[in-house]
Design a protein around this motif. Structure first.
Motif, PDB file in Angstrom:
ATOM      1  N   PRO A 171       0.814  -1.224   0.000  1.00 29.53           N
ATOM      2  CA  PRO A 171       0.000   0.000   0.000  1.00 29.53           C
ATOM      3  C   PRO A 171       0.844   1.269   0.000  1.00 29.53           C
ATOM      4  N   TYR A 172       0.482   2.162  -0.890  1.00 27.12           N
ATOM      5  CA  TYR A 172       1.085   3.488  -0.997  1.00 27.12           C
ATOM      6  C   TYR A 172       2.585   3.456  -1.274  1.00 27.12           C
ATOM      7  N   SER A 173       3.100   2.323  -1.741  1.00 29.08           N
ATOM      8  CA  SER A 173       4.501   2.296  -2.163  1.00 29.08           C
ATOM      9  C   SER A 173       4.661   3.014  -3.491  1.00 29.08           C
ATOM     10  N   CYS A 174       3.547   3.119  -4.256  1.00 29.78           N
ATOM     11  CA  CYS A 174       3.552   3.807  -5.549  1.00 29.78           C
ATOM     12  C   CYS A 174       4.569   3.205  -6.505  1.00 29.78           C
ATOM     13  N   SER A 175       4.841   1.909  -6.349  1.00 32.54           N
ATOM     14  CA  SER A 175       5.861   1.258  -7.172  1.00 32.54           C
ATOM     15  C   SER A 175       5.487   1.289  -8.653  1.00 32.54           C
ATOM     16  N   SER A 176       4.183   1.193  -8.967  1.00 31.89           N
ATOM     17  CA  SER A 176       3.798   1.181 -10.375  1.00 31.89           C
ATOM     18  C   SER A 176       4.021   2.559 -11.003  1.00 31.89           C
ATOM     19  N   TRP A 177       3.799   3.641 -10.225  1.00 32.23           N
ATOM     20  CA  TRP A 177       4.038   4.992 -10.746  1.00 32.23           C
ATOM     21  C   TRP A 177       5.529   5.190 -11.009  1.00 32.23           C
ATOM     22  N   ILE A 178       6.352   4.786 -10.048  1.00 27.04           N
ATOM     23  CA  ILE A 178       7.795   4.940 -10.211  1.00 27.04           C
ATOM     24  C   ILE A 178       8.286   4.102 -11.387  1.00 27.04           C
ATOM     25  N   ASP A 179       7.749   2.894 -11.543  1.00 29.56           N
ATOM     26  CA  ASP A 179       8.118   2.068 -12.691  1.00 29.56           C
ATOM     27  C   ASP A 179       7.711   2.749 -13.995  1.00 29.56           C
ATOM     28  N   SER A 180       6.549   3.412 -14.001  1.00 29.13           N
ATOM     29  CA  SER A 180       6.103   4.119 -15.203  1.00 29.13           C
ATOM     30  C   SER A 180       7.023   5.285 -15.542  1.00 29.13           C
ATOM     31  N   ILE A 181       7.544   5.974 -14.523  1.00 29.27           N
ATOM     32  CA  ILE A 181       8.518   7.049 -14.766  1.00 29.27           C
ATOM     33  C   ILE A 181       9.743   6.473 -15.473  1.00 29.27           C
ATOM     34  N   ARG A 182      10.226   5.363 -14.986  1.00 34.00           N
ATOM     35  CA  ARG A 182      11.421   4.748 -15.590  1.00 34.00           C
ATOM     36  C   ARG A 182      11.141   4.310 -17.028  1.00 34.00           C
ATOM     37  N   ARG A 183       9.967   3.706 -17.243  1.00 36.01           N
ATOM     38  CA  ARG A 183       9.633   3.277 -18.605  1.00 36.01           C
ATOM     39  C   ARG A 183       9.458   4.486 -19.521  1.00 36.01           C
ATOM     40  N   GLY A 184       8.943   5.586 -18.972  1.00 33.96           N
ATOM     41  CA  GLY A 184       8.793   6.806 -19.770  1.00 33.96           C
ATOM     42  C   GLY A 184      10.146   7.329 -20.235  1.00 33.96           C
ATOM     43  N   ILE A 185      11.140   7.291 -19.354  1.00 31.82           N
ATOM     44  CA  ILE A 185      12.489   7.705 -19.742  1.00 31.82           C
ATOM     45  C   ILE A 185      13.058   6.752 -20.786  1.00 31.82           C
ATOM     46  N   ASP A 186      12.825   5.454 -20.607  1.00 31.69           N
ATOM     47  CA  ASP A 186      13.304   4.467 -21.587  1.00 31.69           C
ATOM     48  C   ASP A 186      12.716   4.737 -22.975  1.00 31.69           C
ATOM     49  N   VAL A 187      11.406   5.009 -23.013  1.00 29.60           N
ATOM     50  CA  VAL A 187      10.740   5.255 -24.292  1.00 29.60           C
ATOM     51  C   VAL A 187      11.271   6.540 -24.928  1.00 29.60           C
ATOM     52  N   ALA A 188      11.476   7.588 -24.126  1.00 26.54           N
ATOM     53  CA  ALA A 188      12.007   8.853 -24.652  1.00 26.54           C
ATOM     54  C   ALA A 188      13.410   8.655 -25.226  1.00 26.54           C
ATOM     55  N   ARG A 189      14.239   7.893 -24.505  1.00 26.87           N
ATOM     56  CA  ARG A 189      15.597   7.636 -24.995  1.00 26.87           C
ATOM     57  C   ARG A 189      15.568   6.826 -26.290  1.00 26.87           C
ATOM     58  N   ALA A 190      14.702   5.822 -26.334  1.00 32.10           N
ATOM     59  CA  ALA A 190      14.615   4.984 -27.533  1.00 32.10           C
ATOM     60  C   ALA A 190      14.127   5.788 -28.738  1.00 32.10           C
ATOM     61  N   ALA A 191      13.311   6.818 -28.468  1.00 27.01           N
ATOM     62  CA  ALA A 191      12.814   7.680 -29.553  1.00 27.01           C
ATOM     63  C   ALA A 191      13.827   8.758 -29.947  1.00 27.01           C
ATOM     64  N   GLY A 192      14.972   8.780 -29.267  1.00 28.93           N
ATOM     65  CA  GLY A 192      16.005   9.756 -29.585  1.00 28.93           C
ATOM     66  C   GLY A 192      15.770  11.135 -29.003  1.00 28.93           C
ATOM     67  N   ARG A 193      14.892  11.234 -27.998  1.00 24.96           N
ATOM     68  CA  ARG A 193      14.627  12.548 -27.395  1.00 24.96           C
ATOM     69  C   ARG A 193      15.860  13.029 -26.634  1.00 24.96           C
ATOM     70  N   GLU A 194      16.204  14.285 -26.812  1.00 18.06           N
ATOM     71  CA  GLU A 194      17.344  14.866 -26.110  1.00 18.06           C
ATOM     72  C   GLU A 194      16.919  15.823 -25.013  1.00 18.06           C
ATOM     73  N   HIS A 195      15.614  16.003 -24.863  1.00 18.39           N
ATOM     74  CA  HIS A 195      15.086  16.920 -23.847  1.00 18.39           C
ATOM     75  C   HIS A 195      13.806  16.304 -23.292  1.00 18.39           C
ATOM     76  N   VAL A 196      13.772  16.065 -21.985  1.00 19.71           N
ATOM     77  CA  VAL A 196      12.567  15.563 -21.334  1.00 19.71           C
ATOM     78  C   VAL A 196      12.180  16.528 -20.225  1.00 19.71           C
ATOM     79  N   ALA A 197      10.913  16.475 -19.827  1.00 24.94           N
ATOM     80  CA  ALA A 197      10.423  17.347 -18.759  1.00 24.94           C
ATOM     81  C   ALA A 197       9.741  16.505 -17.690  1.00 24.94           C
ATOM     82  N   GLY A 198      10.235  16.624 -16.456  1.00 23.52           N
ATOM     83  CA  GLY A 198       9.579  16.001 -15.314  1.00 23.52           C
ATOM     84  C   GLY A 198       8.644  17.009 -14.685  1.00 23.52           C
ATOM     85  N   CYS A 199       7.345  16.702 -14.702  1.00 23.06           N
ATOM     86  CA  CYS A 199       6.326  17.673 -14.288  1.00 23.06           C
ATOM     87  C   CYS A 199       5.528  17.127 -13.112  1.00 23.06           C
ATOM     88  N   THR A 200       5.169  18.041 -12.200  1.00 20.91           N
ATOM     89  CA  THR A 200       4.448  17.608 -11.001  1.00 20.91           C
ATOM     90  C   THR A 200       2.957  17.430 -11.238  1.00 20.91           C
TER      91      THR A 200
END
Length: 360
Positions: free
Chosen positions: A184-213
């Protein structure tokens, strides 16, 4: 079901654990003619939960079992969802093959731990299902050659509340889980989604990402820098998750965007920005104002402020750029976590209306 001794909260089970249990029960019924109810499975860390069957059908060469996911006391969007596995006898020597049924997504972008075109059933749930199929085959004389089609009722609708569309997982949810247990409330799936989001951005060749609250800061960052959707990371309160993953998997440029309150906490060194786990220090904000030349009345006003937004407005009225000071502090914190990784950082601070009130 077990409880978290420190918090008194009930653990739950992942979609991967539910799919494993459904697969085990369905394949057992195919080989024996009887559904085990409840069905027990073996999870990492010596966990052996039992699951009641909510739905079952048996035909000559296939069986389907549905299990209602119990996420315990975690506010999981899939809590109460019906997770089903349809198990069909496969060709000799074919092993275990996986299919995406209704409500389970398909991978359409590179960068994820699954190939493009594969059903969004993650590697650990695949391994668990494969191991349980092998165990049932050994016990009841099967070959272990099956097609497993996993479905989630209303999964396509639920997936719109997740990162899946942005990650290029289309048509439904992902079948997730590393231990099978939802803390409960470990938010592990959200944190995993952040990591996968970075992976997808890198694979797409993105050179600029934005972490937003949140959605407002995301809109501001996207408009400010003309960023594509797959460069936007919905980090929520988990600034630390973004920074630590980028430290190991760098992208040339990172924008951190958020409201004055959350970024004031990042400025103070907090990496988890949730209101229950970190608080704005008005004494620290008052020290920033004093260091920038604010007069005694403003310093005391900020020290006694009700909110970070209140402190900002007092400072703006006095012509002092508190938003820029907070942005600079947040940038220092971010660079400290990145530990010299090749990532250029800038910070954008906004108010509730989405107006930029500070940059660094």
């Amino acid at each position: 079901m077990s409880r978290d001794g420190s918090a008194g909260l009930r653990h739950g089970w992942t979609t991967g654990a539910c799919a494993t249990a459904a697969t085990t029960a369905a394949y057992t019924a195919l080989l024996t003619g009887e559904f085990p109810d409840p069905v027990s499975i073996d999870l990492p860390h010596d966990k052996h939960p039992a699951f009641a069957l909510a739905r079952e059908t048996l035909a000559a060469r296939e069986a389907t079992v549905g299990i209602v996911k119990d996420a315990g006391d975690d506010p999981d969007v899939t809590h109460g969802a019906l997770v089903s596995a349809r198990v069909v006898l496969g060709e000799p020597g074919s092993g275990v093959q996986f299919r995406a049924g209704e409500g389970v997504g398909t991978v359409t972008k590179p960068g994820l731990p699954l190939a493009v075109g594969e059903p969004a059933i993650n590697p650990v749930p695949r391994r668990l299902m494969t191991e349980h199929v092998a165990a049932v085959a050994a016990r009841f004389g099967g070959t272990g050659d099956v097609v497993v089609e996993v479905s989630v009722e209303n999964g396509a609708e639920l997936a719109r509340k997740t990162w899946n569309p942005r990650l290029g997982i289309l048509g439904g949810l992902s079948i997730l889980g590393t231990t099978g247990v939802v803390v409960p409330y470990s938010c592990s799936s959200w944190i995993d989604s952040i990591r996968r989001g970075i992976d997808v951005a890198r694979a797409a060749g993105r050179e600029h990402v934005a972490g937003c609250t949140g959605s407002t800061s995301e809109r501001v960052a996207q408009e400010l820098y003309d960023l594509p959707e797959d460069a936007l990371l919905d980090m929520g309160d988990f600034a630390g998750a973004v920074l630590k993953y980028l430290r190991r998997h760098p992208v040339p440029r990172l924008t951190v965007a958020g409201g004055i309150g959350k970024l004031a906490k990042l400025s103070e060194g907090h990496l988890d920005l949730h209101s229950g786990r970190s608080q704005v220090s008005f004494a620290v904000l008052a020290d920033l104002v004093a260091g920038a030349g604010g007069d005694a009345a403003l310093v005391e006003g900020v020290r006694g402020a009700n909110t970070a937004l209140d402190a900002l407005r007092q400072s703006q009225a006095a012509g002092l750029p508190l938003g820029d000071l907070v942005a600079a502090g947040a940038r220092r914190t971010a660079e400290g976590v990145l530990l010299g990784a090749p990532v250029e950082v800038d910070v954008v601070v906004i108010d509730r209306a989405g107006v930029i009130v500070g940059r660094a």
